[in-house]
Design an enzyme around this catalytic site. Structure first.
Site, PDB file in Angstrom:
ATOM      1  N   ASP A  33       3.644   2.159  -5.726  1.00 27.06           N
ATOM      2  CA  ASP A  33       2.200   2.320  -5.950  1.00 27.06           C
ATOM      3  C   ASP A  33       1.828   3.773  -6.235  1.00 27.06           C
ATOM      4  O   ASP A  33       1.151   4.070  -7.223  1.00 27.06           O
ATOM      5  CB  ASP A  33       1.406   1.843  -4.723  1.00 27.06           C
ATOM      6  N   ARG A 113      -2.854   7.474   9.505  1.00 27.35           N
ATOM      7  CA  ARG A 113      -3.676   7.586   8.292  1.00 27.35           C
ATOM      8  C   ARG A 113      -4.700   8.711   8.333  1.00 27.35           C
ATOM      9  O   ARG A 113      -4.832   9.467   7.367  1.00 27.35           O
ATOM     10  CB  ARG A 113      -4.370   6.255   7.959  1.00 27.35           C
ATOM     11  N   ASP A 142      -5.697   0.312   4.933  1.00 24.46           N
ATOM     12  CA  ASP A 142      -5.474   1.736   4.673  1.00 24.46           C
ATOM     13  C   ASP A 142      -6.485   2.323   3.697  1.00 24.46           C
ATOM     14  O   ASP A 142      -6.893   3.476   3.832  1.00 24.46           O
ATOM     15  CB  ASP A 142      -4.048   1.965   4.174  1.00 24.46           C
ATOM     16  N   SER A 191       7.219  -4.605   1.993  1.00 29.80           N
ATOM     17  CA  SER A 191       6.393  -3.403   2.001  1.00 29.80           C
ATOM     18  C   SER A 191       6.486  -2.815   3.411  1.00 29.80           C
ATOM     19  O   SER A 191       6.149  -3.475   4.395  1.00 29.80           O
ATOM     20  CB  SER A 191       4.950  -3.783   1.660  1.00 29.80           C
TER      21      SER A 191
HETATM   22  N1  ARG Z   1      -1.353  -4.021   9.539  1.00 30.23           N
HETATM   23  C1  ARG Z   1      -1.052  -2.708   9.967  1.00 30.23           C
HETATM   24  C2  ARG Z   1      -2.263  -1.841   9.893  1.00 30.23           C
HETATM   25  O1  ARG Z   1      -3.181  -2.123   9.184  1.00 30.23           O
HETATM   26  C3  ARG Z   1       0.120  -2.108   9.241  1.00 30.23           C
HETATM   27  C4  ARG Z   1       0.044  -2.025   7.753  1.00 30.23           C
HETATM   28  C5  ARG Z   1       1.219  -1.308   7.227  1.00 30.23           C
HETATM   29  N2  ARG Z   1       1.426  -1.375   5.815  1.00 30.23           N
HETATM   30  C6  ARG Z   1       2.577  -1.759   5.207  1.00 30.23           C
HETATM   31  N3  ARG Z   1       2.619  -1.647   3.920  1.00 30.23           N
HETATM   32  N4  ARG Z   1       3.588  -2.251   5.836  1.00 30.23           N
HETATM   33  O2  ARG Z   1      -2.317  -0.845  10.577  1.00 30.23           O
END
Ligand code: ARG
Length: 418
Positions: A33, A113, A142, A191
């Site tokens: 990405d 983040r 995110d 991912s």
């Molecule tokens: N669901 C979790 C969160 O929103 C983790 C997301 C992580 N992303 C990934 N591409 N594995 O904090």
């Protein structure tokens, strides 16, 4: 950090050469990405310069090296920032004090983040950029966590994957056309997001909640049935709510967490397979591994039960829940977040002491705890001591549950209270 431009150089560069929209700074992981965002920001968005920033919060070395190499090769300027200790002290430690968890698992991605976005914003200001880009889709959490920090700094957000509604297939084709190596292999289409506190695996076949996760998705934990047949014992010492020693050895936060990831991961501790409610309301199938987080949070909660009053514990449970909700959403500038941290920090002054734990076949068990601040009196509670006159409890008992007793049997109200 890779040779930053001085402010004057940046300004000069822009005055002389800018034809399009100038400089944009991109939060960069080196994955598919964010990699395709570099040419997209120039071709589709008319930016003249793309500056990439990769932030090290405890990903594997290969990941950071890959991001650094690709950033240097494909972007106009690249920064790799090693913020592992800052991540631990400013984001993981508050999460430990708050027993930070979301829908039953220790949150991880959401803790990193805000820090990543804050650092990218700093570089954006230094580079004279008016916008920050990221590679988040329009489906996850995110995007919101990043956007919140970027917009709070008065910068524009550019999120090509979301805005151009891109699919993975299109992205792979576009990457190939631009000679960008595609890191996703067909047989392992997960991912993954990783920092020292947590590793999350989603996507591909895992998107079917009925699909049983293959063993290969896990890197930090062994399957509990393959873990050692003899248990391991460890001791964690906490000072003011955060771990400071492991097996009596003083360690920096990051090292302590990494060491525990190894020790507990070996015993299969800290896997979660769950359906999670994202901020937008979408349900998502998520797999996590977080051995150190599981152990530290179990030990911390246990120590709190020894040193905090019943009133504090009950109120703090609500505070922890609210803290976790704000942290999950990434709302770290919400004034309530600071207020909750202030309350939590006050309670943590007394969270000092040692917790002994045992690791065995996927679970962690507290064996014992001790604290100089314990509000526990063996003299008072012991079956063997006479330091409390038990007869005093009879008086308490006469009033205990009085109103319920009156409702339950109205006639007894008129009788002499016994
Ligand atoms: N669901 C979790 C969160 O929103 C983790 C997301 C992580 N992303 C990934 N591409 N594995 O904090």
């Amino acid at each position: 950090m890779v040779e930053p431009l001085t402010y004057t150089q940046t300004t000069l560069y822009q005055e002389v050469f800018v034809m399009g929209k100038g400089t944009i700074v991109l939060a960069y992981s080196g994955g598919l990405d964010t990699s395709i965002c570099i040419p997209l920001l120039k071709e589709r968005y008319d930016y003249d310069r793309v500056v990439t920033v990769a932030v090290h919060v405890g990903q594997r070395d290969e990941e950071i090296d890959m991001a650094t190499k690709k950033g240097k090769k494909f972007a106009d300027r690249h920064y790799t920032l090693d913020l592992r200790e800052k991540f631990v002290s400013d984001h993981i430690f508050p999460a430990i004090k708050a027993n930070g968890s979301y829908e039953g698992y220790p949150m991880g991605t959401s803790l990193a983040r805000p820090l990543i976005a804050q650092e990218v914003v700093k570089i954006a200001k230094k580079e004279g950029a008016t916008a920050v880009g990221h590679g988040c889709t329009g489906k996850g959490n995110d995007q919101l966590r990043f956007d919140f920090i970027i917009r709070s700094a008065g910068l524009d957000v550019v999120a090509p994957i979301r805005e151009l509604n891109l699919t993975r297939e299109w992205e792979i084709g576009y990457a190939k056309d631009h000679n960008i190596p595609v890191p996703v292999k067909k047989d392992k289409p997960w991912s993954i997001d990783e920092n020292c506190w947590s590793r999350s695996i989603e996507g591909g076949k895992l998107e079917d909640p009925a699909y049983h996760p293959p063993e290969e998705i896990y890197l930090w934990t062994v399957s509990p049935d393959k873990s050692p047949d003899t248990p391991a014992k460890v001791t964690i010492e906490f000072q003011k709510g955060v771990p400071v020693t492991l097996n009596k050895k003083k360690m920096a936060g990051y090292d302590l967490i990494q060491k525990l990831n190894l020790l507990a991961g070996k015993h299969g501790i800290g896997r979660n397979d769950m359906v999670e409610d994202r901020i937008l309301g979408l349900k998502a199938r998520e797999n996590y591994e977080h051995p150190a987080a599981t152990v530290i949070l179990a030990a911390h909660r246990d120590l709190e039960s020894l040193v905090l009053t019943r009133q504090e514990l009950a109120f703090k449970r609500m505070v922890d829940d609210k803290w976790s909700e704000l942290a999950y959403k990434g709302l770290v500038y919400e004034p309530l977040y600071a207020a909750l941290n202030a309350f939590i920090n006050t309670t943590q002054e007394r969270v000092n002491g040692n917790v002994d734990l045992e690791f065995f076949k996927g679970s962690v068990r507290v064996l014992g705890r001790m604290s100089p601040n314990a509000i526990y009196s063996s003299d008072l509670v012991s079956f063997d001591s006479a330091s409390i006159d038990q007869c005093h409890a009879i008086g308490v008992s006469q009033y205990f549950g009085l109103q319920a007793r009156l409702v339950h049997g109205l006639t007894t109200a008129k009788k002499k209270m016994k």
